[in-house]
Scaffold this motif. Structure first.
Motif, PDB file in Angstrom:
ATOM      1  N   PRO A 434      37.270  41.232  40.977  1.00  0.00           N
ATOM      2  CA  PRO A 434      38.638  41.025  40.480  1.00  0.00           C
ATOM      3  C   PRO A 434      38.796  41.677  39.118  1.00  0.00           C
ATOM      4  CG  PRO A 434      37.675  38.965  41.228  1.00  0.00           C
ATOM      5  CD  PRO A 434      36.581  39.980  41.248  1.00  0.00           C
ATOM      6  N   TYR A 435      39.800  42.505  38.983  1.00  0.00           N
ATOM      7  CA  TYR A 435      39.933  43.335  37.783  1.00  0.00           C
ATOM      8  C   TYR A 435      40.367  42.530  36.570  1.00  0.00           C
ATOM      9  CZ  TYR A 435      41.233  47.423  35.037  1.00  0.00           C
ATOM     10  OH  TYR A 435      41.315  48.382  34.078  1.00  0.00           O
ATOM     11  N   PHE A 436      41.162  41.513  36.794  1.00  0.00           N
ATOM     12  CA  PHE A 436      41.787  40.821  35.664  1.00  0.00           C
ATOM     13  C   PHE A 436      41.037  39.559  35.285  1.00  0.00           C
ATOM     14  CE2 PHE A 436      45.983  39.333  33.666  1.00  0.00           C
ATOM     15  CZ  PHE A 436      45.818  40.199  32.609  1.00  0.00           C
ATOM     16  N   LYS A 437      39.820  39.369  35.818  1.00  0.00           N
ATOM     17  CA  LYS A 437      39.125  38.141  35.427  1.00  0.00           C
ATOM     18  C   LYS A 437      38.669  38.244  33.977  1.00  0.00           C
ATOM     19  CE  LYS A 437      34.574  39.111  37.425  1.00  0.00           C
ATOM     20  NZ  LYS A 437      33.595  38.597  38.360  1.00  0.00           N
ATOM     21  N   LEU A 438      38.468  37.088  33.399  1.00  0.00           N
ATOM     22  CA  LEU A 438      38.335  37.068  31.955  1.00  0.00           C
ATOM     23  C   LEU A 438      36.973  37.554  31.494  1.00  0.00           C
ATOM     24  CD1 LEU A 438      40.471  36.452  30.038  1.00  0.00           C
ATOM     25  CD2 LEU A 438      39.695  34.112  29.876  1.00  0.00           C
ATOM     26  N   PHE A 439      35.924  37.118  32.191  1.00  0.00           N
ATOM     27  CA  PHE A 439      34.580  37.516  31.796  1.00  0.00           C
ATOM     28  C   PHE A 439      33.881  38.100  33.000  1.00  0.00           C
ATOM     29  CE2 PHE A 439      35.717  33.846  29.220  1.00  0.00           C
ATOM     30  CZ  PHE A 439      35.705  34.449  27.986  1.00  0.00           C
ATOM     31  N   PHE A 440      33.090  39.127  32.768  1.00  0.00           N
ATOM     32  CA  PHE A 440      32.408  39.751  33.893  1.00  0.00           C
ATOM     33  C   PHE A 440      31.366  38.796  34.464  1.00  0.00           C
ATOM     34  CE2 PHE A 440      29.445  42.520  36.050  1.00  0.00           C
ATOM     35  CZ  PHE A 440      30.322  43.220  36.849  1.00  0.00           C
ATOM     36  N   LEU A 441      30.636  38.138  33.554  1.00  0.00           N
ATOM     37  CA  LEU A 441      29.649  37.166  34.016  1.00  0.00           C
ATOM     38  C   LEU A 441      30.315  35.814  34.096  1.00  0.00           C
ATOM     39  CD1 LEU A 441      26.713  38.421  31.882  1.00  0.00           C
ATOM     40  CD2 LEU A 441      27.048  38.751  34.297  1.00  0.00           C
ATOM     41  N   ASP A 442      29.810  34.975  34.980  1.00  0.00           N
ATOM     42  CA  ASP A 442      30.552  33.765  35.273  1.00  0.00           C
ATOM     43  C   ASP A 442      30.576  32.753  34.147  1.00  0.00           C
ATOM     44  OD1 ASP A 442      31.515  34.561  37.631  1.00  0.00           O
ATOM     45  OD2 ASP A 442      29.779  33.870  38.766  1.00  0.00           O
ATOM     46  N   THR A 443      29.420  32.520  33.541  1.00  0.00           N
ATOM     47  CA  THR A 443      29.424  31.521  32.483  1.00  0.00           C
ATOM     48  C   THR A 443      28.881  32.115  31.204  1.00  0.00           C
ATOM     49  OG1 THR A 443      27.245  30.829  33.101  1.00  0.00           O
ATOM     50  CG2 THR A 443      29.061  29.603  34.063  1.00  0.00           C
ATOM     51  N   ILE A 444      29.281  31.512  30.126  1.00  0.00           N
ATOM     52  CA  ILE A 444      28.816  31.985  28.832  1.00  0.00           C
ATOM     53  C   ILE A 444      27.311  31.815  28.725  1.00  0.00           C
ATOM     54  CG2 ILE A 444      28.937  31.515  26.357  1.00  0.00           C
ATOM     55  CD1 ILE A 444      31.854  30.723  26.862  1.00  0.00           C
ATOM     56  N   GLY A 445      26.817  30.724  29.303  1.00  0.00           N
ATOM     57  CA  GLY A 445      25.386  30.449  29.246  1.00  0.00           C
ATOM     58  C   GLY A 445      24.564  31.588  29.818  1.00  0.00           C
TER      59      GLY A 445
END
Lengths: 455, 371
Positions: A434-445
């Motif tokens: 998805p192009y507009f998702k906020l972060f490429f990786l799922d969680t900050i952790g």
């Protein structure tokens, strides 16, 4: 798996197994009548001349593998290794491996491409590394390998273009890459029917499925550290010979607003800079459109003081507001383009003449309102806050859509346009992501862990 | 692939054509509009007509020069809308009311009936509901003609003063058209309007409040009463109040103020309204040479509270005697009773018998900069 690896003894086959998929791994046997030795090294990080002078030539001169091995092992800087992981580590950091019987010795032949590496031009940052990718593929691979010393980093080579025969290297981290993305990319590269391929941006155009698109789906960068940063996120990089840029894919919208010095700055400063960038994009997109909306449709939104100010500055302007805006914005585009093409020596002159004098004269002549000049400069400057050129150019074009919408519908048009583009962005995919998702990786952790941050 | 491109092109073309067709508001450049910043309404020469005056702001070409330009249009008609339409023929640009911030009613209109004008102002779609209403004395046109030397944008001074964005004078209360409309038609609250006077050329004075008996002026408060009224009707009024001890006069500046009231109707005894006023203050002026000590501050507190109590009680009694309810006591009474059918008539009976208890709590915290 890793525990087993730890105890694993160094052996040539073990190394070969770990480095399978390394397109730049050289694996040779040197043979004389008295016996043979194996020679393993990674081409992109080693110095070919040093290898032939210090490793290959002495072997044939001596003709005695046992004596040769002790010569190699006694050479200053050499290292005899018995542990598997250490062996791979050394290979990746620019050592050649000489194997005789079941003994392994590592010989330092590191090539550091310092002198021929240029500084970044299009993606300069204030602090941090300033190396840029060059036009030589081997140098580029060297720059990246040095920053990403992991056995998981695989390189595959291919040739693109019937006439140009451009060498291309596909780089990815085996453990982190999404296999579907890789498969899709390889399929696309195989089906390419091109005669000439000269620039990374060109390839970007061919491997994107969408022909009518406004936003870049892949990052085109000249920074090896950005390539490495993205490789660690599990992306795939394509490096081309004869071009100083790498393509990174899949890329999401947010990736284009990351500057490489965000990591260097203090957390709050970094956030502020990022906020500034987003604000800059908003400004450059909306200001001209809002000017039209406020002057021609909805003057009630701004304060009476500003309404009168704009009214006063427009008193002498003969054309409707959208003509004024488009005229001035095109003029600004001319300036930007011209200063790009001009020889470096007269570049500043042109911008001064164009920007200062033209603006001043245009207002004095009453062709353009004063407020418009301020607006145009803000738009022109804030456009370049975007760290990556591809996106900054997209936004440059995009603002005309907003201007046209505002010219027809006023403020409602701007809102419709904004909603429309948001929907469009949401519908986009970059290699399945998805192009507009906020972060490429799922969680900050996980992102912290993968980038080696966080204790 | 080709099909998709063609489809996308068609979509863009179609939406462009549709966008052209529905073009929302009228396209009119800002330099083809002329902004009306204030409207004045006086009675016309003939009976039942209005004399409508518009103050127009003319944008300055050169912003660096302080050169205010304004124009006043006047037209008489029996209808306000008609007068405005007729005035369109007097200017070359389109009259735009979106930046109109104030309506000044002539005193003669306010003395007769304001409902017609207020209804028009609230009904008209391009006049905002946060427009400020005021009464002009002697007439609205005279107020519009005022052009203070400190003004750069036409009528800006009037707008700033009336809305409270500029001066924070304790004598000015701003009344928006939605508030005015509400208090005209709501039971249990009566409208108020600030009065703008023109004592001398190019200067105005707003320090009085007119209390309206729903639709016409019945009582005008003096400046001192106006200030006390504002103290009761809003919090944190920035003003000064006196405290006299012997021959000495002290003035304290109210840093923060608040007032609250309770309508008490005991089953056995007289109904009363208990007002509680709390003021935190700083001493600002001292006519004596005396040292201000902690004990002295306490004395000032007491003297000040006593004076305030007396003045507020006098004001409240005056308002009660006029029979009007500008502070909305009736509304409060109604909102706290369940007998919907009879509560307002109960209040009508109760109101004249009310007594007032005022509790003033003045706390002068600080003696000022001098030791």
């Amino acid at each position: 798996m890793s525990g087993q690896e730890h105890k694993q003894e160094a052996s040539l086959n073990g190394i070969r197994g770990q480095l399978s998929g390394f397109g730049d791994l050289e694996d040779k046997s040197l043979t004389v009548p008295a016996g043979q030795v194996s020679l393993l090294y990674i081409k992109s990080v080693t110095d070919g001349q040093a290898i032939s002078r210090n490793i290959i030539a002495p072997f044939y001169e001596m003709g005695n593998p046992a004596g040769y091995y002790s010569y190699i092992a006694d050479y200053p800087g050499s290292e005899v290794v018995t542990e598997g992981p250490r062996a791979v580590e050394l290979l990746l950091s620019g050592y050649a491996c000489i194997g005789w019987q079941d003994k392994l010795c590592f010989f330092d032949v590191l090539r550091a491409e310092a002198s021929s590496v240029k500084e970044t031009v299009t993606e300069s940052i204030s602090q941090g590394p300033s190396d840029a990718l060059g036009e030589n593929l081997a140098v580029n691979l060297n720059l990246i390998r040095r920053r990403y010393q992991s056995a998981a980093l695989k390189m595959e080579f291919t040739v693109i273009g019937n006439m140009s025969k451009t060498k291309a290297a596909i780089l990815y981290d085996e453990d982190r890459v999404n296999p579907e993305v890789l498969a899709e990319l390889k399929e696309k590269l195989d089906s390419l029917k091109l005669d000439i391929l000269q620039a990374a941006g060109e390839l970007e155009k061919y491997i994107s499925s969408d022909k009518l698109r406004i936003f870049p789906k892949t990052i085109v960068t000249e920074r090896p550290d950005r390539v490495v940063f993205n490789l660690a996120e599990g992306k795939v990089a394509i490096l081309l010979d004869t071009t100083g840029y790498a393509i990174v894919l899949p890329s999401i919208f947010n990736d284009f607003f990351i500057a490489m010095d965000d990591k260097i700055q203090l957390p709050f400063v970094g956030r502020f800079l990022k906020l500034l960038r987003i604000l800059g994009v908003a400004m450059t997109l909306w200001l001209p459109a809002l000017y039209i909306a406020f002057t021609s449709y909805n003057p009630e939104i701004v304060r009476v003081q500003i309404a009168l100010l704009i009214g006063g500055s427009r008193a002498t302007v003969p054309y409707p507001s959208f003509v004024e805006v488009i005229l001035m914005m095109i003029m600004m585009e001319f300036l930007t383009e011209a200063s790009l093409r001009l020889p470096r020596a007269i570049g500043p002159t042109a911008t001064t003449v164009g920007g200062l004098i033209l603006g001043q004269a245009a207002t004095a002549a009453g062709l353009i309102g004063n407020i418009m000049i301020i607006l145009v400069s803000v738009v022109a400057i804030s456009n370049f806050l975007v760290p990556l050129n591809m996106m900054s150019f997209s936004i440059r074009v995009l603002k005309y859509f907003f201007v046209i919408a505002a010219a027809f519908l006023g403020l409602i048009g701007v809102v419709i346009c904004l909603v429309g583009f948001t929907l469009y962005l949401c519908s986009q995919r970059s290699f399945g992501q998805p192009y507009f998702k906020l972060f490429f990786l799922d969680t900050i952790g996980t992102s912290l862990k993968k980038k080696g941050g966080g204790q | 692939m080709r099909g998709r491109v063609v489809r996308a092109m068609l979509l863009i073309l179609l939406s462009t054509v549709m966008a052209m067709l529905i073009s929302g508001c009228n396209y009119k450049d800002i330099d083809r509009r002329i902004f009306v910043v204030a409207i004045g309404i006086d009675p016309g020469k003939a009976e039942g007509t209005f004399k409508v005056s518009l103050k127009l702001a003319i944008p300055q070409g050169d912003v660096t020069k302080i050169d205010e330009k304004m124009q006043i249009l006047t037209e008489e008609s029996e209808s306000i809308s008609e007068a405005l339409r007729r005035m369109k023929s007097k200017v070359e640009k389109e009259l735009d009311y979106v930046h109109c911030k104030s309506v000044v009613l002539g005193e003669k209109i306010a003395a007769k009936d304001i409902r017609h004008v207020v209804d028009w102002a609230v009904r008209r779609r391009d006049i905002q509901l946060i427009i400020n209403f005021a009464v002009g004395r002697p007439g609205a046109l005279e107020v519009l003609q005022v052009k203070p030397p400190s003004e750069r944008i036409p009528s800006n001074s009037l707008i700033l003063a009336m809305s409270g964005q500029g001066t924070e004078s304790p004598f000015i209360s701003s009344v928006y058209s939605y508030q005015l409309m509400r208090s005209i038609y709501e039971k249990g609250i009566d409208p108020i309007l600030p009065i703008i006077e023109v004592p001398e050329e190019n200067q105005f004075l707003i320090d009085k409040i007119a209390l309206l008996d729903k639709n016409k002026i019945k009582l005008v408060l003096t400046p001192d009463e106006t200030r006390l009224f504002n103290l009761l009707s809003r919090s944190d009024l920035q003003t000064n109040f006196p405290a006299h001890i012997g021959n000495g006069m002290y003035q304290y500046y109210t840093e923060s103020s608040s007032s609250s009231y309770r309508i008490v109707n005991p089953p056995d005894g007289e109904p009363y309204i208990r007002y509680t006023i709390k003021i935190r203050a700083i001493l600002e002026e001292n006519s004596t040479e005396e040292m201000i000590t902690h004990q002295m501050l306490k004395k000032i507190n007491e003297a000040g509270a006593a004076e305030l109590r007396e003045a507020v009680t006098a004001l409240l009694v005056k308002i009660q005697d006029s029979g009007m309810d500008p502070l909305g006591w009736g509304l409060r009474y109604g909102s706290r009773h369940w007998n919907n059918a009879t509560e307002m008539s109960d209040w009508e009976n109760l109101y004249p018998q009310l007594k007032f208890q005022v509790k003033a709590d003045v706390d002068v915290k600080y003696s000022g900069m001098i030791k």
